[in-house]
Design a protein around this motif. Structure first.
Motif, PDB file in Angstrom:
ATOM      1  N   ILE A 136       0.881  -1.294  -0.124  1.00 58.51           N
ATOM      2  CA  ILE A 136       0.042   0.038   0.056  1.00 58.51           C
ATOM      3  C   ILE A 136       0.975   1.277   0.119  1.00 58.51           C
ATOM      4  CG2 ILE A 136      -1.962  -1.246   1.102  1.00 58.51           C
ATOM      5  CD1 ILE A 136      -1.137   0.169   3.798  1.00 58.51           C
ATOM      6  N   GLY A 137       1.961   0.903  -0.410  1.00 58.18           N
ATOM      7  CA  GLY A 137       3.228   2.389  -0.453  1.00 58.18           C
ATOM      8  C   GLY A 137       3.604   2.829   0.816  1.00 58.18           C
ATOM      9  N   LEU A 138       3.509   1.916   1.872  1.00 59.92           N
ATOM     10  CA  LEU A 138       3.793   2.535   3.076  1.00 59.92           C
ATOM     11  C   LEU A 138       4.618   1.129   3.859  1.00 59.92           C
ATOM     12  CD1 LEU A 138       3.815   4.763   5.617  1.00 59.92           C
ATOM     13  CD2 LEU A 138       2.016   3.081   6.628  1.00 59.92           C
ATOM     14  N   PHE A 139       6.216   1.293   3.417  1.00 53.51           N
ATOM     15  CA  PHE A 139       7.007   0.307   4.104  1.00 53.51           C
ATOM     16  C   PHE A 139       7.075   0.189   5.309  1.00 53.51           C
ATOM     17  CE2 PHE A 139      11.134  -1.840   4.521  1.00 53.51           C
ATOM     18  CZ  PHE A 139      11.185  -2.786   3.322  1.00 53.51           C
ATOM     19  N   CYS A 140       6.805  -0.949   5.783  1.00 53.81           N
ATOM     20  CA  CYS A 140       6.813  -1.468   7.365  1.00 53.81           C
ATOM     21  C   CYS A 140       8.187  -1.328   7.907  1.00 53.81           C
ATOM     22  CB  CYS A 140       6.353  -2.960   7.638  1.00 53.81           C
ATOM     23  SG  CYS A 140       4.558  -3.213   7.261  1.00 53.81           S
ATOM     24  N   SER A 141       8.454   0.153   8.202  1.00 50.62           N
ATOM     25  CA  SER A 141       9.872   0.374   8.613  1.00 50.62           C
ATOM     26  C   SER A 141       9.889   0.326  10.145  1.00 50.62           C
ATOM     27  CB  SER A 141      10.044   1.921   8.443  1.00 50.62           C
ATOM     28  OG  SER A 141      10.150   2.244   7.115  1.00 50.62           O
TER      29      SER A 141
END
Length: 258
Positions: A136-141
């Motif tokens: 969804i364009g939000l890397f699980c940083s």
């Protein structure tokens, strides 16, 4: 109004239950604040030796509450969410009592982070895990921090880059969880493990948990130097003397937590 976090104590074990089943126990600000506050209280409670984090409903935890996050789309609001989440995960690691994640359904994104942050994790054979932010364009940083410390780099990167669901058995193989049990046996398996650990000296367990995470951040020589000092301090405790004397006398030890 239904409590979003429930607590039940059983024989020196505190069972904290995420209780937002309709939202798949997504980590809203309220739920993270409640969990962080409850852990802070438990940290100072000598009657509690082990903590279990479980969940109601069809999922363990579906990560952050994306609807809540998108309702307040400012830098300040985003910073608040991720700062609180980071504080909560560090609270779990620094808590002087072991934390066991009891996982059923799915544990995704920050839910997977919660599992990776726990000291131990037991999952139902139907459980699944993922860090799907990349989809969804939000890397699980922020989940990456816990995940990369719980599993090998290749496994962590595969989860982070593909976002694919991982079975409970595969998660056990690469170290994200400790045990896989039939879903019907999950409650009993976790409570049995928790009670086994709760029967140990709470002082010894607290010393060991802190030392484990601290030495893991050091180089080899520094780790041995630090661990030697910890063992010396531990040997001077009453519980160590009691445990050794009980072993030599072939009798059960009586712990005082000192």
């Amino acid at each position: 109004m239904t409590d979003i976090l429930l607590r039940r104590d059983s024989d020196r074990v505190a069972i904290l239950t995420l209780n937002r089943p309709a939202a798949r126990n997504a980590l809203s600000l309220g739920l993270m604040e409640a969990l962080d506050a409850e852990l802070a209280v438990i940290a100072d409670n000598p009657a509690i030796h082990v903590v279990v984090i479980s969940a109601n409903g069809p999922a363990f935890c579906a990560g952050h509450d994306l609807r809540e996050i998108r309702a307040n789309p400012t830098r300040q609001d985003y910073e608040q969410v991720f700062a609180l989440c980071s504080r909560l995960m560090q609270r779990i690691v620094r808590l002087p009592k072991p934390v066991i994640a009891q996982v059923h359904g799915v544990a995704t994104a920050a839910g997977c982070q919660l599992v990776a942050s726990a000291d131990l994790a037991v999952a139902a054979d139907t459980a699944r895990f993922a860090t799907p932010g990349v989809d969804i364009g939000l890397f699980c940083s922020t989940p990456m921090v816990a995940l990369s410390r719980a599993v090998g780099r290749k496994a962590a990167m595969e989860m982070l880059l593909t976002g694919d669901m991982v079975s409970a058995e595969r998660a056990r193989e690469f170290g994200l969880i400790n045990r896989v049990v039939p879903e019907a046996a999950l409650d009993d398996a976790v409570l049995s493990l928790a009670r086994q650990i709760a029967a140990k000296s709470p002082l010894t367990v607290a010393i060991g948990k802190e030392a484990f995470y601290r030495q893991a951040e050091m180089d080899l020589a520094a780790a041995y130097d630090y661990a030697s000092k910890v063992m010396t301090r531990n040997m001077l405790a009453r519980d160590a003397a009691e445990g050794i004397d009980a072993f030599l006398a072939k009798r059960p030890p009586v712990w005082t937590g000192t």
